[in-house]
Design a protein around this motif. Structure first.
Motif, PDB file in Angstrom:
ATOM      1  N   ALA A 218       0.849  -1.223  -0.087  1.00 44.82           N
ATOM      2  CA  ALA A 218      -0.112  -0.082  -0.186  1.00 44.82           C
ATOM      3  C   ALA A 218       0.931   1.167   0.048  1.00 44.82           C
ATOM      4  O   ALA A 218       1.784   1.338   0.692  1.00 44.82           O
ATOM      5  CB  ALA A 218      -0.924  -0.047   1.073  1.00 44.82           C
ATOM      6  N   PRO A 219       0.468   2.215  -0.754  1.00 41.10           N
ATOM      7  CA  PRO A 219       1.183   3.600  -0.514  1.00 41.10           C
ATOM      8  C   PRO A 219       1.140   4.037   0.862  1.00 41.10           C
ATOM      9  O   PRO A 219       0.098   4.027   1.604  1.00 41.10           O
ATOM     10  CB  PRO A 219       0.445   4.659  -1.558  1.00 41.10           C
ATOM     11  N   ALA A 220       2.419   4.692   1.273  1.00 37.26           N
ATOM     12  CA  ALA A 220       2.633   4.958   2.771  1.00 37.26           C
ATOM     13  C   ALA A 220       3.355   6.311   2.697  1.00 37.26           C
ATOM     14  O   ALA A 220       4.089   6.592   1.594  1.00 37.26           O
ATOM     15  CB  ALA A 220       3.214   3.932   3.467  1.00 37.26           C
ATOM     16  N   LEU A 221       2.804   6.981   3.554  1.00 33.39           N
ATOM     17  CA  LEU A 221       3.555   8.588   3.900  1.00 33.39           C
ATOM     18  C   LEU A 221       4.331   8.194   5.361  1.00 33.39           C
ATOM     19  O   LEU A 221       3.439   7.892   6.204  1.00 33.39           O
ATOM     20  CB  LEU A 221       2.699   9.392   3.812  1.00 33.39           C
ATOM     21  N   VAL A 222       5.468   8.670   5.192  1.00 37.95           N
ATOM     22  CA  VAL A 222       6.087   8.530   6.654  1.00 37.95           C
ATOM     23  C   VAL A 222       6.612   9.699   6.868  1.00 37.95           C
ATOM     24  O   VAL A 222       7.429  10.222   6.304  1.00 37.95           O
ATOM     25  CB  VAL A 222       7.458   7.465   6.623  1.00 37.95           C
ATOM     26  N   ILE A 223       6.454  10.521   8.266  1.00 32.17           N
ATOM     27  CA  ILE A 223       6.553  11.644   8.522  1.00 32.17           C
ATOM     28  C   ILE A 223       7.567  11.735   9.691  1.00 32.17           C
ATOM     29  O   ILE A 223       7.303  11.160  10.823  1.00 32.17           O
ATOM     30  CB  ILE A 223       5.357  12.454   8.876  1.00 32.17           C
ATOM     31  N   GLY A 224       8.854  12.075   9.645  1.00 34.65           N
ATOM     32  CA  GLY A 224       9.701  12.206  10.799  1.00 34.65           C
ATOM     33  C   GLY A 224      10.378  13.624  11.249  1.00 34.65           C
ATOM     34  O   GLY A 224       9.939  14.511  10.248  1.00 34.65           O
ATOM     35  N   CYS A 225      11.027  13.860  12.129  1.00 38.13           N
ATOM     36  CA  CYS A 225      11.736  15.119  12.449  1.00 38.13           C
ATOM     37  C   CYS A 225      12.958  14.989  12.882  1.00 38.13           C
ATOM     38  O   CYS A 225      13.467  14.161  13.895  1.00 38.13           O
ATOM     39  CB  CYS A 225      10.695  15.576  13.762  1.00 38.13           C
ATOM     40  N   ALA A 226      13.822  15.921  12.588  1.00 39.54           N
ATOM     41  CA  ALA A 226      15.197  15.837  12.812  1.00 39.54           C
ATOM     42  C   ALA A 226      15.402  16.224  14.181  1.00 39.54           C
ATOM     43  O   ALA A 226      14.567  17.389  14.851  1.00 39.54           O
ATOM     44  CB  ALA A 226      16.010  16.738  11.923  1.00 39.54           C
ATOM     45  N   GLY A 227      16.334  15.835  15.167  1.00 44.90           N
ATOM     46  CA  GLY A 227      16.386  16.260  16.295  1.00 44.90           C
ATOM     47  C   GLY A 227      15.403  16.041  17.579  1.00 44.90           C
ATOM     48  O   GLY A 227      15.380  16.481  18.451  1.00 44.90           O
ATOM     49  N   ASP A 228      14.502  14.958  17.238  1.00 42.65           N
ATOM     50  CA  ASP A 228      13.402  14.460  18.060  1.00 42.65           C
ATOM     51  C   ASP A 228      13.979  13.239  18.763  1.00 42.65           C
ATOM     52  O   ASP A 228      14.062  12.176  18.288  1.00 42.65           O
ATOM     53  CB  ASP A 228      12.118  14.361  17.544  1.00 42.65           C
ATOM     54  N   ASP A 229      14.353  13.643  20.270  1.00 46.93           N
ATOM     55  CA  ASP A 229      14.866  12.247  20.862  1.00 46.93           C
ATOM     56  C   ASP A 229      13.833  11.178  21.101  1.00 46.93           C
ATOM     57  O   ASP A 229      14.352  10.023  21.147  1.00 46.93           O
ATOM     58  CB  ASP A 229      15.496  12.710  22.083  1.00 46.93           C
ATOM     59  N   LEU A 230      12.630  11.568  21.385  1.00 48.55           N
ATOM     60  CA  LEU A 230      11.653  10.427  21.383  1.00 48.55           C
ATOM     61  C   LEU A 230      11.386   9.631  20.272  1.00 48.55           C
ATOM     62  O   LEU A 230      10.764   8.681  20.251  1.00 48.55           O
ATOM     63  CB  LEU A 230      10.260  10.967  22.057  1.00 48.55           C
ATOM     64  N   HIS A 231      11.173  10.359  19.103  1.00 47.34           N
ATOM     65  CA  HIS A 231      11.092   9.616  17.788  1.00 47.34           C
ATOM     66  C   HIS A 231      12.502   9.991  16.791  1.00 47.34           C
ATOM     67  O   HIS A 231      12.350  10.870  15.946  1.00 47.34           O
ATOM     68  CB  HIS A 231       9.845  10.205  17.017  1.00 47.34           C
ATOM     69  N   PRO A 232      13.289   9.020  16.829  1.00 45.42           N
ATOM     70  CA  PRO A 232      14.767   9.383  16.160  1.00 45.42           C
ATOM     71  C   PRO A 232      14.121   9.395  14.686  1.00 45.42           C
ATOM     72  O   PRO A 232      13.721   8.279  14.140  1.00 45.42           O
ATOM     73  CB  PRO A 232      15.432   8.327  16.450  1.00 45.42           C
ATOM     74  N   VAL A 233      14.835  10.344  13.743  1.00 51.87           N
ATOM     75  CA  VAL A 233      14.608  10.439  12.401  1.00 51.87           C
ATOM     76  C   VAL A 233      15.082   9.280  11.822  1.00 51.87           C
ATOM     77  O   VAL A 233      14.377   8.801  10.632  1.00 51.87           O
ATOM     78  CB  VAL A 233      15.240  11.526  11.960  1.00 51.87           C
ATOM     79  N   GLU A 234      16.106   8.532  12.443  1.00 52.88           N
ATOM     80  CA  GLU A 234      16.589   7.345  11.734  1.00 52.88           C
ATOM     81  C   GLU A 234      15.577   6.040  11.717  1.00 52.88           C
ATOM     82  O   GLU A 234      15.537   5.304  10.883  1.00 52.88           O
ATOM     83  CB  GLU A 234      17.859   6.634  12.443  1.00 52.88           C
ATOM     84  N   VAL A 235      14.514   6.339  12.617  1.00 55.55           N
ATOM     85  CA  VAL A 235      13.479   5.195  12.530  1.00 55.55           C
ATOM     86  C   VAL A 235      12.495   5.547  11.561  1.00 55.55           C
ATOM     87  O   VAL A 235      12.005   4.573  10.768  1.00 55.55           O
ATOM     88  CB  VAL A 235      12.542   5.305  14.004  1.00 55.55           C
ATOM     89  N   ALA A 236      12.105   6.694  11.323  1.00 53.32           N
ATOM     90  CA  ALA A 236      11.453   7.001  10.090  1.00 53.32           C
ATOM     91  C   ALA A 236      11.964   6.589   8.764  1.00 53.32           C
ATOM     92  O   ALA A 236      11.638   6.153   7.768  1.00 53.32           O
ATOM     93  CB  ALA A 236      10.979   8.488  10.188  1.00 53.32           C
ATOM     94  N   GLU A 237      13.235   6.797   8.786  1.00 52.87           N
ATOM     95  CA  GLU A 237      14.157   6.587   7.427  1.00 52.87           C
ATOM     96  C   GLU A 237      14.041   5.249   7.226  1.00 52.87           C
ATOM     97  O   GLU A 237      13.870   4.620   6.129  1.00 52.87           O
ATOM     98  CB  GLU A 237      15.643   7.098   7.759  1.00 52.87           C
ATOM     99  N   ARG A 238      14.419   4.263   8.423  1.00 51.43           N
ATOM    100  CA  ARG A 238      14.451   2.894   8.125  1.00 51.43           C
ATOM    101  C   ARG A 238      13.022   2.230   7.692  1.00 51.43           C
ATOM    102  O   ARG A 238      12.919   1.421   6.665  1.00 51.43           O
ATOM    103  CB  ARG A 238      14.672   2.369   9.362  1.00 51.43           C
ATOM    104  N   LEU A 239      12.023   2.771   8.220  1.00 47.68           N
ATOM    105  CA  LEU A 239      10.723   2.297   8.023  1.00 47.68           C
ATOM    106  C   LEU A 239      10.364   2.869   6.532  1.00 47.68           C
ATOM    107  O   LEU A 239       9.873   1.965   5.662  1.00 47.68           O
ATOM    108  CB  LEU A 239       9.470   3.247   8.834  1.00 47.68           C
TER     109      LEU A 239
END
Length: 295
Positions: free
Chosen positions: A239-260
């Motif tokens: 399915a088409p997916a949109l993944v949204i992350g934020c640089a500098g967010d300790d609780l939601h590391p941007v690396e997690v969004a990038e891997r997903l």
């Protein structure tokens, strides 16, 4: 930077140094809480639910840890069709069966609400994104369109900073200490917002809800868990997916969004350059989510 303190000044606005207006500054009033319902599920956990809008398609919205319907509704403001908001177990008026709970338990809650409402699309924020990943690991074809906002964990445990922040929130709720809870919740706000009328209004709304409803004790084990044993399971999600992350967010590391985004075959990744986007990029965020879901 002024220090944070609780309770707020009696007139409803933060004190500032030096001369200036002294009248009340209460910030934007919170929306009245909508009337929700408790729905039975096949796994015998009653969940609090709110349904808005009409027609197809139907989108289910899954919230983050310690949040709920009120904080998730803004994400659906421009989304077409029917929208289903709910509270995971241990949140709001939803049941809190004996714990500890796993992401698979949360995925079961999400699946039940989606199935009961006929949802074909799903939005997951933070904890909700983890529950959505757990569901998709078992049923990769379940949804036709997906949005992941600030995913926090996949198949690797959270970092120590994130675990400490989540544990502090859960401990503060359990203690019932308004001041400690305000300190734990205040880290959700960008520094520039914390001592503003809007920041105080947000804190009041969050504290009123958390002190009234509490959080289920079964949630305490979640900061140490992962939704998936292996992220490769998500490669079967077409399915088409949109993944949204934020640089500098300790609780939601941007690396997690990038891997997903990298493992999902049809994913689009957008990364904001600083955290606190619900305050600094609210209009853009809403437009981005609704534009993707309404395609």
């Amino acid at each position: 930077m002024r220090s944070f303190r609780w309770p707020p000044p009696p007139d409803g606005g933060p004190r500032t140094w030096g001369p200036g207006p002294g009248g009340p500054r209460t910030g934007r009033p919170a929306l009245p809480e909508p009337e929700t319902e408790l729905v039975a599920t096949p796994h015998d956990v009653r969940l609090e639910r709110l349904v808005t809008g009409a027609g197809d398609p139907v989108t289910v919205f899954a919230h983050g840890l310690g949040n709920g319907i009120a904080t998730t509704r803004p994400f659906g403001s421009g989304v077409a069709g029917r929208k289903i908001f709910f509270q995971f177990r241990g949140h709001g008026r939803s049941d809190a069966p004996p714990g500890p709970w796993t992401y698979q338990d949360l995925a079961r809650d999400l699946r039940a609400v989606a199935d009961l409402g006929g949802a074909t699309r799903a939005f997951g924020a933070s904890l909700g994104a983890g529950a959505l990943c757990a569901l998709l690991g078992e049923s990769p074809e379940r949804f036709e369109r997906l949005v992941f906002f600030l995913p926090a964990v996949l198949d690797e445990p959270r970092g120590e900073v994130a675990r400490q922040r989540l544990t502090s929130l859960l401990d503060a709720v359990e203690s019932g200490d308004a001041s400690a809870l305000a300190e734990a919740v205040s880290v959700e706000l960008p520094a520039a917002v914390r001592n503003t009328p809007a920041g105080w209004a947000y804190l009041r709304q969050r504290l009123d809800q958390l002190l009234r409803d509490g959080l289920g004790p079964g949630l305490t084990s979640l900061p140490d868990q992962v939704p998936l044993p292996d992220i490769a399971a998500l490669s079967a999600v077409t399915a088409p997916a949109l993944v949204i992350g934020c640089a500098g967010d300790d609780l939601h590391p941007v690396e997690v969004a990038e891997r997903l985004a990298a493992v999902l075959p049809a994913a689009t990744l957008h990364v904001y350059d600083r955290p606190g986007v619900l305050w600094t990029e609210r209009a853009d965020l809403r437009e981005r989510i609704s534009g993707f879901l309404n395609e």
